[in-house]
Scaffold this active site. Structure first.
Site, PDB file in Angstrom:
ATOM      1  N   GLN A  10       3.154   0.799  -1.893  1.00  0.00           N
ATOM      2  CA  GLN A  10       3.577   1.969  -1.138  1.00  0.00           C
ATOM      3  C   GLN A  10       3.483   3.234  -1.984  1.00  0.00           C
ATOM      4  O   GLN A  10       3.118   4.311  -1.495  1.00  0.00           O
ATOM      5  CB  GLN A  10       5.004   1.779  -0.623  1.00  0.00           C
ATOM      6  N   GLU A  11       3.790   3.109  -3.257  1.00  0.00           N
ATOM      7  CA  GLU A  11       3.753   4.262  -4.149  1.00  0.00           C
ATOM      8  C   GLU A  11       2.328   4.717  -4.464  1.00  0.00           C
ATOM      9  O   GLU A  11       2.019   5.906  -4.412  1.00  0.00           O
ATOM     10  CB  GLU A  11       4.479   3.937  -5.464  1.00  0.00           C
ATOM     11  N   SER A  12       1.468   3.767  -4.822  1.00  0.00           N
ATOM     12  CA  SER A  12       0.162   4.147  -5.391  1.00  0.00           C
ATOM     13  C   SER A  12      -1.035   3.399  -4.843  1.00  0.00           C
ATOM     14  O   SER A  12      -2.162   3.659  -5.272  1.00  0.00           O
ATOM     15  CB  SER A  12       0.206   3.912  -6.903  1.00  0.00           C
ATOM     16  N   TYR A  34       9.679   5.084   4.052  1.00  0.00           N
ATOM     17  CA  TYR A  34       9.398   4.412   2.783  1.00  0.00           C
ATOM     18  C   TYR A  34       9.945   2.980   2.799  1.00  0.00           C
ATOM     19  O   TYR A  34       9.225   2.023   2.475  1.00  0.00           O
ATOM     20  CB  TYR A  34      10.036   5.219   1.659  1.00  0.00           C
TER      21      TYR A  34
END
Length: 460
Positions: A316-318, A443
């Site tokens: 999800q972040e990168s 998120y």
């Protein structure tokens, strides 16, 4: 949720030491139910023998962990009567029903649809979930939207299933319907065959079909062949008091919201499906994850978190790009800010090992800062949301929730409050001010979705 395992946490998994598992079918002479068997005698024996089937939405085993929707319900019921469950994994539906009929198990918990034919053989407990029977096909193959069109496709369904009973009933008015059957523990092998284009279509319970689309994004659901149909446990009617025990317990769980919450826990993330997004994720599980998997596993070993959860968060972040950088200056696999990296001792945010280890430690710190009153998986959701938006805004959202008469310790309530932090009448009244509160809600939802897809694709 009361007594529910914490998703994503090593400590929350159902471990082998917590239950007894038998993976072979009981022998023909292993009847344990007699005319004198009662719910009280089961209590005295201390063991509830549960027959089940292996399926992603029922029961599955990964390394030393057994988990599943049915296992969670069974564990709650077993706790309520003071016994431990002993699971026996059967080969297929027919064998399970026959074993209950023969008295070789106390209950059968396997996502079984209540049908007249089955009710003529065994007793059903109360319904605990409704599902539709969905036709599942490949997007590059036939996509029937009527029973007439379904008659023209190569259809294979689970032998002994409610789908066969449904098709037999429909065939009375649609003589062209034909199908092959295959013996298995669930419809999953047929769903896989459709994904590999070995057969045109199959039929599956709607929640299993939606789950399968996370493994095989090319699957589509062009039609259903039933309205909502109830699922229930089966049991041998010789067991005195079992009927009363199940009716009373399930009535309580419907009333207190446990079953609704459990359904959300296991299947709530299946509501939304983005073909392109899921396809990209499945591809990156193959071509990117192997390079970083060891880092997630190493970080998980020093924290409370399942490595799948850390990997899902990193995606999800990168999108598992160690060189990823945002417009606000966060970078690396876990998208650490420069101040956070310095605080954690991370010297190079683009180094995958340092980023993952640092991000996991940061999540652990946030998890420990969540108020003690927040329990179970809610605590994890709070920590993940704080990773995204900051713990101060989580505290502010809790204050607003309390003012509105909501449960400030429940993620279900907090996620309805967080978006209010972008409105002046709310953010001006709290300590940390404005926040784009919809972002941590999204998120958490995305991390949860990736986590479940990752466990499905990489179970060990």
């Amino acid at each position: 949720m009361k007594n529910k395992a914490r998703i994503g946490l090593v400590a929350g998994a159902t471990i082998l030491s917590g239950l007894v598992l038998t993976q072979c079918q009981p022998s023909e002479d292993a009847a344990i139910v007699t005319d004198s068997t009662t719910i009280d005698s089961i209590r005295e024996g201390g063991e509830l023998v549960v027959l089940t089937l292996e399926s992603p939405t029922t029961y599955r085993r990964s390394a030393e962990v057994e988990e599943g929707y049915e296992i969670d319900i069974v564990q709650e019921f077993a706790d309520s009567i003071g016994v431990k469950p002993r699971y026996v994994v059967m080969d297929n539906v027919e064998d399970l029903i026959q074993a209950i009929e023969d008295g070789r198990g106390h209950i059968g918990a396997a996502g079984l649809t209540m049908t007249e034919a089955r009710s003529a053989r065994v007793k059903f407990g109360p319904a605990y979930k409704n599902v539709e029977e969905a036709v599942v096909c490949h997007q590059k193959g036939p996509a029937p939207t009527s029973l007439e069109a379904l008659s023209d496709v190569k259809l294979t369904v689970l032998a002994g299933s409610s789908y066969v009973e449904t098709l037999q009933a429909l065939k009375a008015d649609h003589a062209g319907l034909n199908w092959a059957t295959r013996r298995a523990g669930s419809a999953m092998p047929m769903l896989s065959a459709v994904a590999m284009r070995r057969v045109d279509c199959t039929i599956s319970d709607s929640h299993l079909a939606e789950y399968a689309r996370r493994l095989y994004p090319d699957l589509i659901i062009p039609m259903t062949v039933s309205d909502d149909r109830p699922l229930g446990w089966i049991y041998n009617q010789k067991i005195g008091g079992m009927d009363t025990a199940l009716k009373g317990w399930f009535a309580q769980q419907h009333t207190n919201g446990y079953l609704e919450e459990l359904d959300e826990h296991w299947f709530g993330h299946l509501d939304e499906f983005d073909y392109v997004e899921v396809l990209r994720f499945v591809e990156r599980v193959e071509d990117r994850l192997p390079e970083f998997k060891n880092y997630f596993q190493a970080a998980a070993a020093t924290t409370e978190f399942d490595w799948h959860l850390l990997a899902a968060q990193a995606y999800q972040e990168s999108h598992w790009d160690p060189d990823a950088v945002s417009g606000t200056g966060v970078r690396g696999l876990m998208m650490l800010t420069l101040p956070t990296a310095k605080e954690l001792g991370v010297k190079d945010r683009t180094d995958p090992a340092q980023s993952v280890e640092g991000g996991a430690r940061y999540l652990q710190r946030l998890y420990e800062r969540v108020p003690d009153a927040v329990q179970g998986e809610d605590r994890l959701w709070f920590a993940l949301a704080a990773y995204n938006v900051g713990m101060g805004h989580i505290y502010d959202a809790r204050r607003i929730a309390e003012r509105k008469g909501l449960d400030k310790n429940s993620w279900d309530d907090l996620r309805t409050v967080l978006p209010l932090l972008s409105k002046p009448e709310y953010y001006k009244s709290v300590k940390h001010g404005y926040a784009r509160g919809h972002e941590p809600v999204r998120y958490v939802r995305k991390v949860r979705d990736y986590y479940n897809m990752l466990r499905a694709n990489v179970p060990v």
